[in-house]
Motif scaffolding. Structure first.
Motif, PDB file in Angstrom:
ATOM      1  N   PRO A  14       0.822  -1.213   0.000  1.00  0.00           N
ATOM      2  CA  PRO A  14       0.000   0.000   0.000  1.00  0.00           C
ATOM      3  C   PRO A  14       0.853   1.259   0.000  1.00  0.00           C
ATOM      4  O   PRO A  14       2.063   1.218   0.259  1.00  0.00           O
ATOM      5  N   VAL A  15       0.217   2.381  -0.285  1.00  0.00           N
ATOM      6  CA  VAL A  15       0.862   3.685  -0.125  1.00  0.00           C
ATOM      7  C   VAL A  15       1.103   3.911   1.360  1.00  0.00           C
ATOM      8  O   VAL A  15       0.253   3.595   2.196  1.00  0.00           O
ATOM      9  N   GLU A  16       2.272   4.467   1.716  1.00  0.00           N
ATOM     10  CA  GLU A  16       2.613   4.718   3.119  1.00  0.00           C
ATOM     11  C   GLU A  16       2.984   6.182   3.309  1.00  0.00           C
ATOM     12  O   GLU A  16       3.685   6.763   2.480  1.00  0.00           O
ATOM     13  N   ALA A  17       2.498   6.776   4.405  1.00  0.00           N
ATOM     14  CA  ALA A  17       2.800   8.175   4.694  1.00  0.00           C
ATOM     15  C   ALA A  17       2.989   8.372   6.191  1.00  0.00           C
ATOM     16  O   ALA A  17       2.407   7.656   7.004  1.00  0.00           O
ATOM     17  N   LYS A  18       3.831   9.346   6.543  1.00  0.00           N
ATOM     18  CA  LYS A  18       4.054   9.720   7.940  1.00  0.00           C
ATOM     19  C   LYS A  18       3.917  11.237   8.076  1.00  0.00           C
ATOM     20  O   LYS A  18       4.262  11.983   7.177  1.00  0.00           O
TER      21      LYS A  18
END
Length: 205
Positions: A116-120
């Protein structure tokens, strides 16, 4: 405590319904090396649409703010996540080109459930949202400057410190559809990225 909300909300009702503007707008692709970018920049005034099959986020916060655009000030619901994973992300923006007509820029990523797309440190400014949402250990009615479960208000956001906000340990959203003005993120990973440019309107939804 677990709270379940279904349906969509607009700015005038976001403080009541509080269905979050989902982190799928991360597709705008702002990736910085340290922390979240201050949202004090002037946004273009061009809205974009985002859809996603599912978003799983940790450390959630939402509050109201005002974005400065080239066309004037816009009220928005700002959503922040410490971490977010997004499945089957789509982002589209229609750009009018003089003497040519509309052109759609469309981006997709995270179609593979295993990647999946991952963001922080993700923040999204939106004014129209639709999704099914589940919150875990949610607090509704917290002062915006007193939130502790999410990343807190974005630096540079124009908001009232004592205004209405909500926070949760985690949140899950499905069947996401939203209209946004801006997105910022500390880090942003797009797996299986694909972008296409086509004449006419070819939006995510």
């Amino acid at each position: 405590m677990e709270s379940l909300a279904r349906g969509g909300t607009r700015w005038k009702r976001f403080a009541v319904v509080m269905v979050p503007s989902v982190a799928a707008t991360a597709a705008i692709g702002v990736a910085l090396s340290q922390g979240a970018l201050a949202a004090s920049f002037s946004v273009s005034g061009q809205q974009f649409k985002v859809s996603a099959d599912r978003l799983d986020g940790k450390g959630f916060v939402q509050y109201g703010a005002v974005d400065s655009t080239k066309a004037g000030k816009k009220p928005v619901a700002v959503v922040g996540f410490n971490e977010a994973k997004i499945r089957n992300l789509c982002q589209s923006v229609v750009v009018p080109v003089p003497a040519f007509g509309d052109v759609t820029m469309k981006l997709g990523a995270g179609a593979d459930a295993a990647a999946p797309v991952e963001a922080k440190k993700l923040y999204i400014d939106a004014d129209d949202i639709g999704a099914n949402a589940t919150f875990n250990n949610i607090d509704i009615g917290v002062a915006a400057d007193s939130t502790s479960k999410g990343p807190g208000p974005n630096k540079g956001d124009k908001y009232s410190p004592g205004s209405f906000a909500q926070q949760a340990d985690s949140a899950t959203f499905t069947d996401v559809k939203q209209r946004a003005w801006a997105t910022t993120a500390g880090t942003f990973k797009l797996s299986g990225l694909h972008m296409a440019v086509k004449k006419g309107k070819n939006e995510c939804y």
